[in-house]
Scaffold this motif. Structure first.
Motif, mmCIF file in Angstrom:
data_model
loop_
_atom_site.group_PDB
_atom_site.id
_atom_site.type_symbol
_atom_site.label_atom_id
_atom_site.label_comp_id
_atom_site.label_asym_id
_atom_site.label_seq_id
_atom_site.Cartn_x
_atom_site.Cartn_y
_atom_site.Cartn_z
ATOM 1 N N LEU A 1 0.835 -1.205 0.000
ATOM 2 C CA LEU A 1 0.000 0.000 0.000
ATOM 3 C C LEU A 1 0.866 1.250 0.000
ATOM 4 O O LEU A 1 0.495 2.264 -0.599
ATOM 5 C CB LEU A 1 -0.946 -0.001 1.191
ATOM 6 N N ARG A 2 2.010 1.192 0.666
ATOM 7 C CA ARG A 2 2.922 2.332 0.622
ATOM 8 C C ARG A 2 3.308 2.664 -0.821
ATOM 9 O O ARG A 2 3.323 3.839 -1.227
ATOM 10 C CB ARG A 2 4.183 2.042 1.441
ATOM 11 N N GLU A 3 3.626 1.629 -1.610
ATOM 12 C CA GLU A 3 3.983 1.861 -3.010
ATOM 13 C C GLU A 3 2.827 2.506 -3.765
ATOM 14 O O GLU A 3 3.039 3.416 -4.576
ATOM 15 C CB GLU A 3 4.374 0.540 -3.665
ATOM 16 N N GLU A 4 1.608 2.033 -3.508
ATOM 17 C CA GLU A 4 0.429 2.618 -4.169
ATOM 18 C C GLU A 4 0.262 4.087 -3.765
ATOM 19 O O GLU A 4 -0.017 4.948 -4.611
ATOM 20 C CB GLU A 4 -0.827 1.832 -3.782
ATOM 21 N N ALA A 5 0.423 4.363 -2.479
ATOM 22 C CA ALA A 5 0.240 5.730 -1.995
ATOM 23 C C ALA A 5 1.298 6.665 -2.563
ATOM 24 O O ALA A 5 0.986 7.780 -3.020
ATOM 25 C CB ALA A 5 0.280 5.740 -0.468
ATOM 26 N N GLU A 6 2.539 6.220 -2.549
ATOM 27 C CA GLU A 6 3.610 7.074 -3.049
ATOM 28 C C GLU A 6 3.504 7.289 -4.549
ATOM 29 O O GLU A 6 3.885 8.346 -5.057
ATOM 30 C CB GLU A 6 4.962 6.471 -2.655
ATOM 31 N N ALA A 7 2.956 6.307 -5.267
ATOM 32 C CA ALA A 7 2.718 6.483 -6.701
ATOM 33 C C ALA A 7 1.674 7.557 -6.952
ATOM 34 O O ALA A 7 1.669 8.195 -8.015
ATOM 35 C CB ALA A 7 2.272 5.157 -7.322
ATOM 36 N N GLU A 8 0.791 7.773 -5.966
ATOM 37 C CA GLU A 8 -0.220 8.829 -6.062
ATOM 38 C C GLU A 8 0.289 10.155 -5.505
ATOM 39 O O GLU A 8 -0.460 11.135 -5.426
ATOM 40 C CB GLU A 8 -1.484 8.421 -5.291
ATOM 41 N N GLY A 9 1.558 10.180 -5.113
ATOM 42 C CA GLY A 9 2.152 11.409 -4.585
ATOM 43 C C GLY A 9 1.858 11.665 -3.128
ATOM 44 O O GLY A 9 2.017 12.798 -2.651
ATOM 45 N N LEU A 10 1.458 10.640 -2.388
ATOM 46 C CA LEU A 10 1.095 10.792 -0.986
ATOM 47 C C LEU A 10 2.248 10.387 -0.067
ATOM 48 O O LEU A 10 2.919 9.379 -0.304
ATOM 49 C CB LEU A 10 -0.121 9.918 -0.654
ATOM 50 N N ASP A 11 2.468 11.171 0.973
ATOM 51 C CA ASP A 11 3.346 10.736 2.045
ATOM 52 C C ASP A 11 2.595 9.680 2.852
ATOM 53 O O ASP A 11 1.389 9.820 3.116
ATOM 54 C CB ASP A 11 3.720 11.910 2.951
ATOM 55 N N PHE A 12 3.305 8.637 3.260
ATOM 56 C CA PHE A 12 2.658 7.463 3.850
ATOM 57 C C PHE A 12 3.128 7.245 5.278
ATOM 58 O O PHE A 12 4.332 7.183 5.547
ATOM 59 C CB PHE A 12 2.978 6.229 3.002
ATOM 60 N N TYR A 13 2.175 7.131 6.200
ATOM 61 C CA TYR A 13 2.459 6.824 7.599
ATOM 62 C C TYR A 13 1.531 5.689 8.025
ATOM 63 O O TYR A 13 0.325 5.754 7.806
ATOM 64 C CB TYR A 13 2.191 8.049 8.488
ATOM 65 N N ARG A 14 2.107 4.662 8.634
ATOM 66 C CA ARG A 14 1.276 3.533 9.080
ATOM 67 C C ARG A 14 1.348 3.389 10.593
ATOM 68 O O ARG A 14 2.419 3.251 11.166
ATOM 69 C CB ARG A 14 1.727 2.235 8.393
ATOM 70 N N VAL A 15 0.194 3.421 11.238
ATOM 71 C CA VAL A 15 0.114 3.330 12.699
ATOM 72 C C VAL A 15 0.454 1.903 13.136
ATOM 73 O O VAL A 15 -0.128 0.941 12.633
ATOM 74 C CB VAL A 15 -1.294 3.702 13.186
ATOM 75 N N PRO A 16 1.385 1.735 14.075
ATOM 76 C CA PRO A 16 1.710 0.382 14.562
ATOM 77 C C PRO A 16 0.533 -0.231 15.323
ATOM 78 O O PRO A 16 -0.286 0.480 15.912
ATOM 79 C CB PRO A 16 2.890 0.613 15.508
ATOM 80 N N ILE A 17 0.462 -1.558 15.316
ATOM 81 C CA ILE A 17 -0.563 -2.256 16.081
ATOM 82 C C ILE A 17 -0.192 -2.200 17.567
ATOM 83 O O ILE A 17 0.928 -2.566 17.941
ATOM 84 C CB ILE A 17 -0.669 -3.733 15.646
ATOM 85 N N PRO A 18 -1.115 -1.783 18.431
ATOM 86 C CA PRO A 18 -0.804 -1.696 19.862
ATOM 87 C C PRO A 18 -0.973 -3.038 20.576
ATOM 88 O O PRO A 18 -1.658 -3.148 21.602
ATOM 89 C CB PRO A 18 -1.821 -0.665 20.364
ATOM 90 N N HIS A 19 -0.332 -4.072 20.045
ATOM 91 C CA HIS A 19 -0.512 -5.417 20.584
ATOM 92 C C HIS A 19 0.004 -5.551 22.005
ATOM 93 O O HIS A 19 -0.449 -6.426 22.763
ATOM 94 C CB HIS A 19 0.187 -6.446 19.682
ATOM 95 N N ASP A 20 0.954 -4.696 22.399
ATOM 96 C CA ASP A 20 1.521 -4.774 23.731
ATOM 97 C C ASP A 20 1.131 -3.584 24.602
ATOM 98 O O ASP A 20 1.795 -3.298 25.603
ATOM 99 C CB ASP A 20 3.042 -4.889 23.662
ATOM 100 N N ASP A 21 0.050 -2.911 24.250
ATOM 101 C CA ASP A 21 -0.435 -1.801 25.072
ATOM 102 C C ASP A 21 -0.764 -2.323 26.476
ATOM 103 O O ASP A 21 -1.407 -3.358 26.632
ATOM 104 C CB ASP A 21 -1.677 -1.178 24.417
#
Length: 355
Positions: free
Chosen positions: A288-308
């Motif tokens: 998805l990062r590749e798809e977003a960057e191809a659209e000119g978007l900066d990409f940030y992905r929120v980590p899973i809070p599995h150890d919250d």
């Protein structure tokens, strides 16, 4: 009285070995053969079909596992959650043992059932680690647990919890996790050039047509979390799989949804996941990062809070009505509408009309 709490999950291979990956995929394809809606498909033919699909899909999945370090961290994170839940419940004064059971990889659900029976537990609680209830995840996991207990000769009580995405602390920890990550990355969620992008695990429309409310649960959860963050707008897309071209999936697909984003950057929040796995580390972080960057978007992905630190308390809250033996409706549990088994409780069902 000792209670065995079995945390139920999907499972993923921890190695990229071809035999392991193919066996894993074959189990998945065979288990979900109903979605092809072929009345002439015999069990033997279904096994062959599943094997063929697994052989075709395996190279791509092996490549994904190699890209993320050689295997999935899901099972390790699930085991840590089971240990944390046992500690939390013991701190609350309950005599419990926790177990981790997977649909498609070791430790399998039936193995968790066997372990609980061997430990001599008096009752069992099945607790799926799927916040959003679905037939091929929540319900199937609970079915497998019940079957495993029967095969192991268990004669105690089995209690079941299904959907729990409405738990207030769960929603709060997810909203806090998004905000904390955005702040750390220097991203303003309220900037008109920032779009919060929810990426939910997709499901075949076959299940929705059969009565599953999964898509509605996704939509209401996204609206709730966006509201907690003070956001009026956001984008939702579904991570679908195209292994069977004849099967229709939830819409819009994440690749299509990302093309419609009118912003400079996206903050991607994975919906339906409580572990890092190939769907997050590969499908999102790479594809998805590749798809977003191809659209000119900066990409940030929120980590899973599995150890919250709050998550064991969420799971303990879901377990407590069984352990303390009080009416689950006191905690707003109702009879599950997505599972035709009396006594299965969830937080999703509407409350009955008050007199």
């Amino acid at each position: 009285m000792t209670t065995g709490v079995v945390l139920l999950n999907f499972g993923e291979p921890s190695t990229a070995d071809r035999d392991v990956v193919e066996d894993y995929l074959q189990r998945i394809f065979y288990s979900n053969m109903d979605i092809e809606e072929d009345p002439d498909l015999t069990p033997g033919a279904a096994q062959k079909r599943a094997k063929k699909l697994a052989e075709r899909r395996a190279p791509g999945l092996i490549e994904e596992y190699e890209e993320i370090g050689g295997g999935s961290p899901l099972n390790e994170q699930a085991a840590a959650q089971a240990d944390a839940l046992e500690a939390e419940l013991r701190n609350r004064g309950y005599d419990v043992r926790t177990y981790s059971g997977m649909l498609y990889t070791e430790p399998f659900t039936h193995e968790a059932a066997e372990a609980a029976v061997a430990d001599g537990v008096d009752e069992v609680l099945g607790l799926p680690i799927y916040p959003l209830c679905g037939p091929s995840t929540t319900n199937l996991s609970l079915d497998k647990l019940a079957d495993g207990l029967d095969e192991a000769g268990f004669d105690g009580d089995l209690h079941e919890v299904s959907g729990w995405h409405r738990h207030p602390t769960y929603n709060r920890l997810r909203a806090d996790n998004i905000r904390t990550y955005a702040d750390a990355e220097g991203v303003d969620l309220h900037d008109e050039d920032t779009e919060l992008f929810f990426s939910a695990h997709g499901t075949p429309k076959y299940y929705l047509n059969e009565g599953s409310r999964y898509d509605r649960y996704v939509e209401e959860w996204c609206a709730g979390v966006a509201g907690m963050l003070g956001l009026d707008s956001y984008t939702l897309g579904f991570q679908n799989h195209d292994n069977r071209s004849e099967v229709a999936w939830t819409e819009p697909d994440v690749e299509e949804a990302i093309e419609d984003v009118d912003a400079e950057r996206v903050v991607v929040e994975p919906v339906s996941f409580m572990h890092e796995q190939s769907e997050t580390l590969s499908e999102l972080d790479i594809e998805l990062r590749e798809e977003a960057e191809a659209e000119g978007l900066d990409f940030y992905r929120v980590p899973i809070p599995h150890d919250d630190d709050r998550f064991p308390s969420v799971l303990a809250d879901l377990s407590e009505p069984v352990l303390a033996d009080f009416d689950p409706e006191y905690f707003q549990f109702r009879q599950c509408q997505c599972r035709d088994k009396p006594g299965t409780m969830c937080l999703n069902a509407p409350a009955p009309d008050w007199d």
